[in-house]
Design an enzyme around this catalytic site. Structure first.
Site, PDB file in Angstrom:
ATOM      1  CB  SER A  50      -0.123  -5.833   9.120  1.00 42.22           C
ATOM      2  OG  SER A  50      -0.699  -4.906   8.198  1.00 42.22           O
ATOM      3  CG  ASP A  85       0.631 -10.987  10.408  1.00 39.53           C
ATOM      4  OD1 ASP A  85       1.286 -11.836  11.032  1.00 39.53           O
ATOM      5  OD2 ASP A  85       0.660 -10.882   9.157  1.00 39.53           O
ATOM      6  N   GLY A 212       4.499 -16.537   5.041  1.00 42.55           N
ATOM      7  CA  GLY A 212       4.845 -16.527   3.618  1.00 42.55           C
ATOM      8  C   GLY A 212       4.316 -17.736   2.890  1.00 42.55           C
ATOM      9  CB  THR A 236       1.819 -12.209  -1.390  1.00 39.95           C
ATOM     10  OG1 THR A 236       2.584 -11.639  -0.315  1.00 39.95           O
ATOM     11  CG2 THR A 236       2.340 -11.693  -2.711  1.00 39.95           C
TER      12      THR A 236
END
Length: 287
Positions: A50, A85, A212, A236
């Protein structure tokens, strides 16, 4: 093995009915763990970066240099792509390309459809000249990604006809339609729109991307793959499991201060988590 774009690995994944994992880099230990896991599983891998993580690590060029050096050190032979990303602008995508990224995502999902298409096509025109793959997104994926927050009530399910138009008019290599997944931990059971996923795949014919990927049950992962999902993003879960390891090590050894003593075990945790995801996605021995 030189860095590659995502195009070939994702097209092969669609044909082979498996998915390639995108695992996000957050620091040196994440990068080490993900590369080692992919090599040990003989699996293609996508290293997601990111804009915020790139800033934290020292910039796009540093990330590319670090990845290349580790691939040489570890004698990595599996296909590896470095992917921007959620690229926020044309300028950021181009900056990543010229730093050595082999793939970029332009996230125009917050724009009206016509603007999203125009922005995405502009990125594609530059990227394809350089042999770089491009991912686009339509609809809003809930949760938080860096500084972008989308509340569950705001998360949209992508409209298949709009997905078809975007892919057709831009020529993107893969596509992330918002179909009920979220960034970050889920609150309750994920509700993925499999009917729309199937329709989008039939209309567009390009590999689909599931953002996700943390917390989605294995049976849903398998169903998504069967409907054309060829790239699944995970961050995550690696962050949570590695943080738990650091807390455990420091709780059991309160006098430890050498970062290698707690980041080393965290790295091993990330590696095992990534290997588990690679097996779940069916990409072991697909390099």
């Amino acid at each position: 093995m030189p860095l590659v774009s995502m195009t070939e690995m994702l097209n092969k994944a669609v044909q082979g009915k498996y998915a390639v994992g995108q695992f996000n880099l957050n620091n040196l230990e994440f990068t080490q763990a993900i590369l080692q896991a992919a090599q040990e599983e003989n699996a293609p891998v996508i290293l997601g970066v990111s804009e915020g993580a790139a800033r934290y690590m020292g910039g796009f060029k540093l990330v590319v240099g670090m990845v290349k050096a580790l691939m040489e050190e570890y004698k990595v032979t599996v296909p590896v792509a470095i992917h921007l990303d959620h690229g926020s602008s044309f300028e950021k995508c181009v900056e990543a390309m010229y730093a050595g990224f082999t793939s970029v995502m332009i996230d125009g999902s917050h724009h009206p459809l016509d603007e999203n298409i125009a922005l995405t096509k502009k990125v594609v025109d530059v990227a394809h000249t350089l042999g770089i793959s491009v991912e686009a997104e339509l609809g809003r994926i809930g949760g938080q990604e860096d500084d972008l927050v989308v509340n569950d009530a705001d998360a949209m399910y992508a409209i298949p006809s709009e997905c078809d138009r975007l892919v057709r008019e831009t020529g993107v290599d893969c596509f992330a339609p918002a179909l009920g997944s979220v960034h970050g931990p889920y609150k309750g059971e994920p509700k993925l729109g499999f009917g729309r996923m199937e329709e989008v795949m039939k209309l567009t014919g390009v590999p689909l991307v599931l953002h996700g990927g943390t917390g989605i049950p294995t049976h849903d992962i398998k169903k998504a793959i069967s409907l054309g999902t060829a790239k699944i993003n995970v961050n995550t879960e690696n962050q949570i499991t590695s943080a738990e390891t650091v807390r455990k090590v420091l709780a059991e050894n309160p006098n430890v201060y050498d970062p290698r003593k707690y980041l080393g075990p965290a790295r091993e945790t990330i590696k095992e988590t990534v290997k588990g995801k690679i097996r779940e996605f069916g990409s072991s021995n697909q390099a």
